[in-house]
Motif scaffolding. Sequence first.
Motif, mmCIF file in Angstrom:
data_model
loop_
_atom_site.group_PDB
_atom_site.id
_atom_site.type_symbol
_atom_site.label_atom_id
_atom_site.label_comp_id
_atom_site.label_asym_id
_atom_site.label_seq_id
_atom_site.Cartn_x
_atom_site.Cartn_y
_atom_site.Cartn_z
ATOM 1 N N TYR A 2 7.870 -55.521 62.564
ATOM 2 C CA TYR A 2 6.758 -55.158 61.685
ATOM 3 C C TYR A 2 7.142 -55.491 60.252
ATOM 4 O O TYR A 2 8.291 -55.343 59.850
ATOM 5 N N THR A 5 3.499 -53.730 55.454
ATOM 6 C CA THR A 5 2.073 -53.387 55.568
ATOM 7 C C THR A 5 1.734 -52.920 56.974
ATOM 8 O O THR A 5 1.060 -51.898 57.162
ATOM 9 N N GLU A 6 2.200 -53.678 57.981
ATOM 10 C CA GLU A 6 1.917 -53.312 59.379
ATOM 11 C C GLU A 6 2.545 -51.963 59.733
ATOM 12 O O GLU A 6 1.944 -51.161 60.432
ATOM 13 N N ARG A 8 3.179 -49.443 57.755
ATOM 14 C CA ARG A 8 2.397 -48.339 57.158
ATOM 15 C C ARG A 8 1.100 -48.111 57.915
ATOM 16 O O ARG A 8 0.698 -46.986 58.180
ATOM 17 N N LYS A 9 0.445 -49.241 58.234
ATOM 18 C CA LYS A 9 -0.834 -49.155 58.946
ATOM 19 C C LYS A 9 -0.650 -48.459 60.297
ATOM 20 O O LYS A 9 -1.437 -47.602 60.695
ATOM 21 N N TYR A 10 0.421 -48.826 61.004
ATOM 22 C CA TYR A 10 0.739 -48.243 62.310
ATOM 23 C C TYR A 10 0.953 -46.733 62.172
ATOM 24 O O TYR A 10 0.430 -45.932 62.941
ATOM 25 N N THR A 11 1.716 -46.344 61.162
ATOM 26 C CA THR A 11 2.084 -44.939 60.976
ATOM 27 C C THR A 11 0.894 -44.089 60.527
ATOM 28 O O THR A 11 0.846 -42.891 60.788
ATOM 29 N N GLN A 12 -0.063 -44.718 59.830
ATOM 30 C CA GLN A 12 -1.213 -43.961 59.319
ATOM 31 C C GLN A 12 -2.391 -43.929 60.290
ATOM 32 O O GLN A 12 -3.390 -43.263 60.036
ATOM 33 N N ASN A 13 -2.269 -44.646 61.395
ATOM 34 C CA ASN A 13 -3.339 -44.670 62.394
ATOM 35 C C ASN A 13 -3.342 -43.333 63.149
ATOM 36 O O ASN A 13 -2.379 -42.999 63.843
#
Length: 265
Positions: A2, A5-6, A8-13
């Motif tokens: 990852y 950006t990916e 963070r996006k994964y963790t905030q989903n």
Amino acid sequence: FYDETEARKYTQNSRVVEIQAQMSERAVELLGLPEDRPCLLLDVGCGSGLSGDYISEEGHYWIGMDISPAMLDVAVEREVEGDLLLADVGHGIPFRPGMFDGCISISAVQWLCNADKKSHSPPKRLYRFFSTLYTALARGSRAVLQLYPENSEQLELITAQAMRAGFTGGMVVDYPNSAKAKKFFLCLFVGTSGTLPKGLGTECADEEPHQAKFTNERTRFKNIKGKSVKKSRDWILEKKERRRRQGKEVRADTKYTGRKRRPRF
């Protein structure tokens, strides 16, 4: 890997967070930890620390290992309570013997079946991981590894290497009849043969057992493309079978088929 950006996006989903929390809760439950004291756990493939959050909530301590610097950076930003180590578990678990009271892993171990480099051998990397994990765990403890196997061969490869490293135990399958909710947990015992827990949602299912216990049968490994290793017995038998189907004359199979011969002097 990852990128930032990916990660963070994964963790905030919120959906990912919810699923990770559920699987972490189930994995810790399957560890069967003592209720009267905090334990030190190893989190293999800890990512951004979502599974570690649950361990901390339960009052335990943890050390997380992950191969992705971006995921670990997010874990540091989130100020997780565990200690973090950037490492490839295919190279082994670098901790002293008997250090951990248990190990969990969420959606990580199946990646060891991939050969990302020419030098990577999935069976060797899995054996290195399991043998060093066995050493790092205290006697009588457990490792619970949730994974997403691609096929039954991958499942056999993983469990065979775990057994070869000294573990006992087997696969616990939750909700085996549900395509979406079905989850595989490899439940491993160190130094003692415990009773394998029952999978969730298996009460009504009586067609076949949903816990794959280890056997002592030798497992023939296939390479990463799913083909038998060249010149192995399986490879020779498959080649002979193809020739038979083509109508060609082929010698009969015997116990000597594919057996290595001594070099001539």
